[in-house]
Enzyme design. Structure first.
Site, PDB file in Angstrom:
ATOM      1  N   LYS A  35      13.607  23.419  30.278  1.00  0.00           N
ATOM      2  CA  LYS A  35      14.987  22.946  30.520  1.00  0.00           C
ATOM      3  C   LYS A  35      15.080  21.429  30.328  1.00  0.00           C
ATOM      4  O   LYS A  35      15.988  20.937  29.661  1.00  0.00           O
ATOM      5  CB  LYS A  35      15.447  23.291  31.953  1.00  0.00           C
TER       6      LYS A  35
ATOM      7  N   ARG B 120      20.919  26.672  41.452  1.00  0.00           N
ATOM      8  CA  ARG B 120      19.685  27.440  41.648  1.00  0.00           C
ATOM      9  C   ARG B 120      19.880  28.574  42.639  1.00  0.00           C
ATOM     10  O   ARG B 120      18.958  29.339  42.885  1.00  0.00           O
ATOM     11  CB  ARG B 120      18.610  26.503  42.201  1.00  0.00           C
TER      12      ARG B 120
ATOM     13  N   ARG C 273       1.631  19.614  31.959  1.00  0.00           N
ATOM     14  CA  ARG C 273       2.750  18.647  31.899  1.00  0.00           C
ATOM     15  C   ARG C 273       2.345  17.273  32.435  1.00  0.00           C
ATOM     16  O   ARG C 273       1.692  17.151  33.464  1.00  0.00           O
ATOM     17  CB  ARG C 273       3.932  19.161  32.705  1.00  0.00           C
TER      18      ARG C 273
ATOM     19  N   ARG D 138       3.112  15.501  38.150  1.00  0.00           N
ATOM     20  CA  ARG D 138       3.980  15.689  39.312  1.00  0.00           C
ATOM     21  C   ARG D 138       3.202  16.332  40.461  1.00  0.00           C
ATOM     22  O   ARG D 138       2.401  17.236  40.247  1.00  0.00           O
ATOM     23  CB  ARG D 138       5.146  16.605  38.926  1.00  0.00           C
TER      24      ARG D 138
ATOM     25  N   ARG E 239       6.871  28.359  43.446  1.00  0.00           N
ATOM     26  CA  ARG E 239       8.111  28.037  42.718  1.00  0.00           C
ATOM     27  C   ARG E 239       8.570  29.219  41.864  1.00  0.00           C
ATOM     28  O   ARG E 239       9.778  29.478  41.755  1.00  0.00           O
ATOM     29  CB  ARG E 239       7.890  26.797  41.836  1.00  0.00           C
TER      30      ARG E 239
HETATM   31  P1  AP5 Z   1       9.912  21.043  31.090  1.00  0.00           P
HETATM   32  O1  AP5 Z   1      10.908  20.763  30.041  1.00  0.00           O
HETATM   33  O2  AP5 Z   1       9.518  19.936  31.970  1.00  0.00           O
HETATM   34  O3  AP5 Z   1      10.316  22.340  31.916  1.00  0.00           O
HETATM   35  P2  AP5 Z   1      11.440  22.539  33.008  1.00  0.00           P
HETATM   36  O4  AP5 Z   1      12.080  23.849  32.754  1.00  0.00           O
HETATM   37  O5  AP5 Z   1      12.313  21.349  33.072  1.00  0.00           O
HETATM   38  O6  AP5 Z   1      10.510  22.692  34.252  1.00  0.00           O
HETATM   39  P3  AP5 Z   1      10.533  22.027  35.697  1.00  0.00           P
HETATM   40  O7  AP5 Z   1       9.212  22.345  36.314  1.00  0.00           O
HETATM   41  O8  AP5 Z   1      10.929  20.604  35.646  1.00  0.00           O
HETATM   42  O9  AP5 Z   1      11.605  22.846  36.344  1.00  0.00           O
HETATM   43  P4  AP5 Z   1      11.811  23.034  37.795  1.00  0.00           P
HETATM   44  O10 AP5 Z   1      13.100  23.680  37.735  1.00  0.00           O
HETATM   45  O11 AP5 Z   1      10.792  23.725  38.575  1.00  0.00           O
HETATM   46  O12 AP5 Z   1      11.695  21.560  38.381  1.00  0.00           O
HETATM   47  P5  AP5 Z   1      12.783  20.574  38.871  1.00  0.00           P
HETATM   48  O13 AP5 Z   1      12.336  19.238  38.538  1.00  0.00           O
HETATM   49  O14 AP5 Z   1      14.119  21.008  38.474  1.00  0.00           O
HETATM   50  O15 AP5 Z   1       8.619  21.640  30.362  1.00  0.00           O
HETATM   51  C1  AP5 Z   1       7.446  21.925  31.063  1.00  0.00           C
HETATM   52  C2  AP5 Z   1       6.237  21.555  30.229  1.00  0.00           C
HETATM   53  O16 AP5 Z   1       6.197  22.395  29.092  1.00  0.00           O
HETATM   54  C3  AP5 Z   1       6.260  20.126  29.693  1.00  0.00           C
HETATM   55  O17 AP5 Z   1       4.980  19.607  29.707  1.00  0.00           O
HETATM   56  C4  AP5 Z   1       6.785  20.282  28.248  1.00  0.00           C
HETATM   57  O18 AP5 Z   1       6.263  19.268  27.415  1.00  0.00           O
HETATM   58  C5  AP5 Z   1       6.227  21.643  27.876  1.00  0.00           C
HETATM   59  N1  AP5 Z   1       7.058  22.373  26.934  1.00  0.00           N
HETATM   60  C6  AP5 Z   1       8.406  22.429  26.891  1.00  0.00           C
HETATM   61  N2  AP5 Z   1       8.812  23.241  25.918  1.00  0.00           N
HETATM   62  C7  AP5 Z   1       7.702  23.712  25.335  1.00  0.00           C
HETATM   63  C8  AP5 Z   1       7.483  24.616  24.259  1.00  0.00           C
HETATM   64  N3  AP5 Z   1       8.489  25.176  23.591  1.00  0.00           N
HETATM   65  N4  AP5 Z   1       6.201  24.897  23.929  1.00  0.00           N
HETATM   66  C9  AP5 Z   1       5.165  24.341  24.603  1.00  0.00           C
HETATM   67  N5  AP5 Z   1       5.309  23.467  25.611  1.00  0.00           N
HETATM   68  C10 AP5 Z   1       6.574  23.178  25.982  1.00  0.00           C
HETATM   69  O19 AP5 Z   1      12.701  20.795  40.460  1.00  0.00           O
HETATM   70  C11 AP5 Z   1      11.599  20.385  41.222  1.00  0.00           C
HETATM   71  C12 AP5 Z   1      11.848  20.707  42.707  1.00  0.00           C
HETATM   72  O20 AP5 Z   1      13.016  20.017  43.173  1.00  0.00           O
HETATM   73  C13 AP5 Z   1      12.129  22.175  43.022  1.00  0.00           C
HETATM   74  O21 AP5 Z   1      10.973  22.918  43.190  1.00  0.00           O
HETATM   75  C14 AP5 Z   1      12.957  22.059  44.316  1.00  0.00           C
HETATM   76  O22 AP5 Z   1      12.146  21.828  45.421  1.00  0.00           O
HETATM   77  C15 AP5 Z   1      13.793  20.822  44.065  1.00  0.00           C
HETATM   78  N6  AP5 Z   1      15.083  21.123  43.430  1.00  0.00           N
HETATM   79  C16 AP5 Z   1      15.488  20.747  42.194  1.00  0.00           C
HETATM   80  N7  AP5 Z   1      16.709  21.200  41.936  1.00  0.00           N
HETATM   81  C17 AP5 Z   1      17.108  21.885  43.034  1.00  0.00           C
HETATM   82  C18 AP5 Z   1      18.292  22.604  43.373  1.00  0.00           C
HETATM   83  N8  AP5 Z   1      19.317  22.729  42.525  1.00  0.00           N
HETATM   84  N9  AP5 Z   1      18.362  23.192  44.588  1.00  0.00           N
HETATM   85  C19 AP5 Z   1      17.363  23.083  45.468  1.00  0.00           C
HETATM   86  N10 AP5 Z   1      16.206  22.425  45.200  1.00  0.00           N
HETATM   87  C20 AP5 Z   1      16.087  21.829  43.988  1.00  0.00           C
END
Ligand code: AP5
Length: 308
Positions: A13, A88, A127, A162, A173
């Site tokens: 994402k 979410r 990552r 991270r 997660r």
């Molecule tokens: P990346 O693009 O970073 O993936 P992502 O989907 O953004 O994954 P996240 O782990 O950031 O999502 P998340 O939803 O768990 O975390 P968030 O920060 O929102 O890609 C991942 C890796 O893969 C990278 O290394 C990239 O280079 C690689 N990659 C990408 N595409 C690729 C491909 N096609 N092929 C190969 N490699 C590839 O949330 C973190 C925490 O915050 C949550 O756990 C929660 O505690 C809190 N939080 C955030 N939002 C909320 C909410 N709305 N409500 C409540 N708590 C929340």
């Protein structure tokens, strides 16, 4: 365009949002980034969220919705936005609907990015992010032996991992995602906004796929419907009409006058009451005493003298 990117942790994402920012010139809003920034700055919100994030759980809906409401009030979102990692939960999605409904700017597309769990875990383990520019990389796609530094920043700062990207937290997660976020697929499906893509494969190829669905007839129709939606201003609580100040002042003065008059009257009554009572007592008791004395004297006279 007002877009939501849905998908499990590691589905890409963040990576794809950054590319859509370049393509469409609209900002990416990542609740994960906003929360991480609050944690890094040590704000009260950040202190509250820190442990929750480290445990792989979700931060409470009210906090996240408040954060989003503030962000959506900023001027750069006027042309559109990409929501990454939000909503979410169903409660968050309903809250977002309400916010956007009030300004007459509903969502125009929701894209679900599907990636198998084994690939998600591999991507998250590899990552690495740049604290300076926020770009996301992966050690598995870096040239073998390359330094783990940001190639985009002038001083090439080292990339960091991270704290929630460890094995135990990732498993949690993914569980949380299935239980609380997956239901959004049905939520947006029913509204005719959802499109799903296979997000495995080359990053560039996925970007093209994404742009394809965002320009598809389904998305174009959703945009057309969204344009016709009026702002639901009435949905907001009507503010109570302010009462004219003069009246309020006059009322207050009248009240004060009445209450001071009442106080004076009460005091006067209180002062007067004991006097009246005392006089009445005196009037009543005085003649009775005389009568009693006279009757006793009469009795004495009439009584026969005892013989000595
Ligand atoms: P990346 O693009 O970073 O993936 P992502 O989907 O953004 O994954 P996240 O782990 O950031 O999502 P998340 O939803 O768990 O975390 P968030 O920060 O929102 O890609 C991942 C890796 O893969 C990278 O290394 C990239 O280079 C690689 N990659 C990408 N595409 C690729 C491909 N096609 N092929 C190969 N490699 C590839 O949330 C973190 C925490 O915050 C949550 O756990 C929660 O505690 C809190 N939080 C955030 N939002 C909320 C909410 N709305 N409500 C409540 N708590 C929340």
């Amino acid at each position: 365009m007002r877009i939501v990117l849905l998908g499990a942790p590691g589905s890409g994402k963040g990576t794809q949002s950054q590319r859509l920012v370049q393509r469409f010139g609209i900002p990416q809003i990542s609740t994960g980034d906003l929360l991480r920034s609050a944690v890094a700055r040590g704000t009260p919100l950040g202190m509250k969220a820190k442990d929750v994030m480290a445990a792989g759980k979700l931060v409470d809906d009210a906090t996240v919705l408040g954060m989003i409401e503030e962000r959506l009030a900023e001027p750069d979102v006027a042309k559109g936005f990409i929501l990454d990692g939000f909503p979410r939960t169903i409660a968050q999605a309903e809250g977002l609907d309400r916010m956007l409904g009030q300004i007459g700017k509903p969502l125009t597309a929701v894209v679900q990015m599907e990636v198998p769990n084994a690939e998600l875990v591999r991507r998250i383990a590899g990552r690495r992010s740049c604290q300076n520019c926020g770009r996301v990389y992966n050690i598995y796609s870096m040239p073998v032996g390359a330094a783990v530094v940001c190639p985009s920043c002038p001083d090439n700062p080292p990339l960091y991992q991270r704290p929630d990207d460890n094995e135990a937290t990732v498993i949690e997660r993914l569980k949380v995602y299935e239980a609380q976020t997956r239901p959004l697929v049905g939520f947006y499906g029913k509204r005719g906004l959802l499109q799903t893509i296979d997000a495995t494969g080359e990053v560039d190829a996925i970007t093209e796929l994404l742009i394809g669905v965002l320009n598809s007839p389904v998305a174009a129709q959703a945009r057309q419907v969204a344009r016709a939606v009026p702002a639901r201003k009435s949905a907001a609580k009507p503010k109570p009409k302010p009462k004219p100040k003069v009246k309020v002042k006059a009322k207050a003065r009248a009240k004060a006058r009445t209450s001071s008059r009442a106080k004076t009257q009460t005091k006067a009554k209180a002062r007067a009451r004991p006097k009246v009572k005392a006089k009445a007592k005196a009037k009543k008791s005085a003649p009775r005493r005389k009568v009693v004395r006279r009757a006793a004297a009469k009795k004495k006279k009439q009584a026969p003298r005892r013989k000595k």
